[in-house]
Design an enzyme around this catalytic site. Structure first.
Site, PDB file in Angstrom:
ATOM      1  N   SER A  73       0.822  -1.204   0.000  1.00  0.00           N
ATOM      2  CA  SER A  73       0.000   0.000   0.000  1.00  0.00           C
ATOM      3  C   SER A  73       0.856   1.255   0.000  1.00  0.00           C
ATOM      4  O   SER A  73       1.987   1.260   0.477  1.00  0.00           O
ATOM      5  CB  SER A  73      -0.915   0.011   1.217  1.00  0.00           C
ATOM      6  OG  SER A  73      -1.745  -1.123   1.232  1.00  0.00           O
TER       7      SER A  73
HETATM    8  N1  SAH Z   1      -0.987  -4.944   4.192  1.00  0.00           N
HETATM    9  C1  SAH Z   1      -0.294  -5.167   2.943  1.00  0.00           C
HETATM   10  C2  SAH Z   1      -1.172  -4.835   1.744  1.00  0.00           C
HETATM   11  C3  SAH Z   1      -1.074  -5.919   0.713  1.00  0.00           C
HETATM   12  S1  SAH Z   1      -2.269  -5.909  -0.578  1.00  0.00           S
HETATM   13  C4  SAH Z   1       1.037  -4.424   2.918  1.00  0.00           C
HETATM   14  O1  SAH Z   1       1.327  -3.655   3.842  1.00  0.00           O
HETATM   15  O2  SAH Z   1       1.809  -4.615   1.979  1.00  0.00           O
HETATM   16  C5  SAH Z   1      -3.535  -6.991   0.066  1.00  0.00           C
HETATM   17  C6  SAH Z   1      -3.141  -8.401   0.464  1.00  0.00           C
HETATM   18  O3  SAH Z   1      -4.322  -9.054   0.925  1.00  0.00           O
HETATM   19  C7  SAH Z   1      -2.603  -9.261  -0.675  1.00  0.00           C
HETATM   20  O4  SAH Z   1      -1.369  -9.805  -0.289  1.00  0.00           O
HETATM   21  C8  SAH Z   1      -3.672 -10.360  -0.835  1.00  0.00           C
HETATM   22  O5  SAH Z   1      -3.139 -11.611  -1.217  1.00  0.00           O
HETATM   23  C9  SAH Z   1      -4.260 -10.413   0.561  1.00  0.00           C
HETATM   24  N2  SAH Z   1      -5.607 -10.963   0.654  1.00  0.00           N
HETATM   25  C10 SAH Z   1      -6.670 -10.794  -0.200  1.00  0.00           C
HETATM   26  N3  SAH Z   1      -7.745 -11.469   0.254  1.00  0.00           N
HETATM   27  C11 SAH Z   1      -7.375 -12.081   1.423  1.00  0.00           C
HETATM   28  C12 SAH Z   1      -8.044 -12.939   2.360  1.00  0.00           C
HETATM   29  N4  SAH Z   1      -9.316 -13.339   2.201  1.00  0.00           N
HETATM   30  N5  SAH Z   1      -7.341 -13.371   3.430  1.00  0.00           N
HETATM   31  C13 SAH Z   1      -6.054 -13.019   3.628  1.00  0.00           C
HETATM   32  N6  SAH Z   1      -5.368 -12.223   2.765  1.00  0.00           N
HETATM   33  C14 SAH Z   1      -6.016 -11.763   1.686  1.00  0.00           C
END
Ligand code: SAH
Length: 201
Positions: free
Chosen positions: A50
């Site tokens: 993000s």
């Molecule tokens: N908090 C992260 C943001 C990553 S983007 C950071 O600081 O980099 C969102 C993430 O959510 C992705 O890695 C995706 O694989 C994960 N994601 C999407 N749906 C999900 C679910 N149902 N359970 C766990 N993770 C999930």
């Protein structure tokens, strides 16, 4: 951090934590040069780290207190989880993509943050074994508010979640009251990768 301040982030605890964390450790090395610009970047598996502003905004909405126990959905690059861990609280983070979860084994700050725990699973299920939580933060675009995650909040607990509204997501803060009812505050719009169901891998 001046950029974040100019954009309206006022929580000094959030600004200090972000200032202490070298963001380039969370990006592929090709991005070293631009790691400190305020923008999102691709990590692996089509996912993103993000934008710093988004991380700061969601963290500020969480109103982190000492001794909070926080559940994060969407570990991704581990950047958001590290910001929370740096603030000294207990962090439980779930990732559904096996390859991203496996990368957490090489997490460079493992010994610095014994208060940060990684889980492979479907975020829609939460972590019943470790519930209840003071706070839940969702870092992917949720099509709806996951009921099981509301159920894992303590009375008085809050969830910060970007909920789909077509093109973008509206950032919501849900508070769970002592009688089990919830109330909702709406904030700005953001753009996240989707929260998908089930595990991958
Ligand atoms: N908090 C992260 C943001 C990553 S983007 C950071 O600081 O980099 C969102 C993430 O959510 C992705 O890695 C995706 O694989 C994960 N994601 C999407 N749906 C999900 C679910 N149902 N359970 C766990 N993770 C999930």
């Amino acid at each position: 951090m001046d950029v974040l301040r100019e954009k309206g982030i006022t929580d000094e605890q959030v600004l200090a934590a972000m200032n202490n964390i070298p963001r380039h450790f969370f990006l592929d090395s090709a991005f070293d040069e631009i790691a400190y610009e305020d923008r999102a970047f691709p990590i692996s598996q089509g996912q993103t780290i993000s934008q710093p502003y988004t991380v700061a905004y969601q963290t500020q909405l969480l109103q982190v207190r000492p001794y909070d126990k926080i559940l994060e959905i969407g570990t991704g690059s581990i950047y958001q989880a590290t910001v929370l861990a740096e603030m000294g609280v207990k962090v439980f983070t779930i990732e559904r993509q096996k390859l991203l979860f496996e990368k957490t084994r090489q997490y460079v700050f493992k010994h610095k943050y014994p208060n940060l725990k990684f889980f492979f699973g479907d975020g829609y299920e939460g972590l019943p074994t470790y519930a209840p939580f003071d706070k839940v933060i969702i870092t992917a675009a949720a099509p709806f508010i996951p009921p099981k995650l509301i159920a894992q909040l303590k009375p008085g607990g809050v969830m910060v979640i970007p909920v789909d509204e077509g093109e973008h997501q509206r950032m919501l803060r849900i508070t769970r009251h002592i009688d089990g009812t919830t109330s909702e505050e709406a904030f700005k719009n953001f753009s996240f990768v989707p929260m998908l169901s089930g595990r991958n891998g």
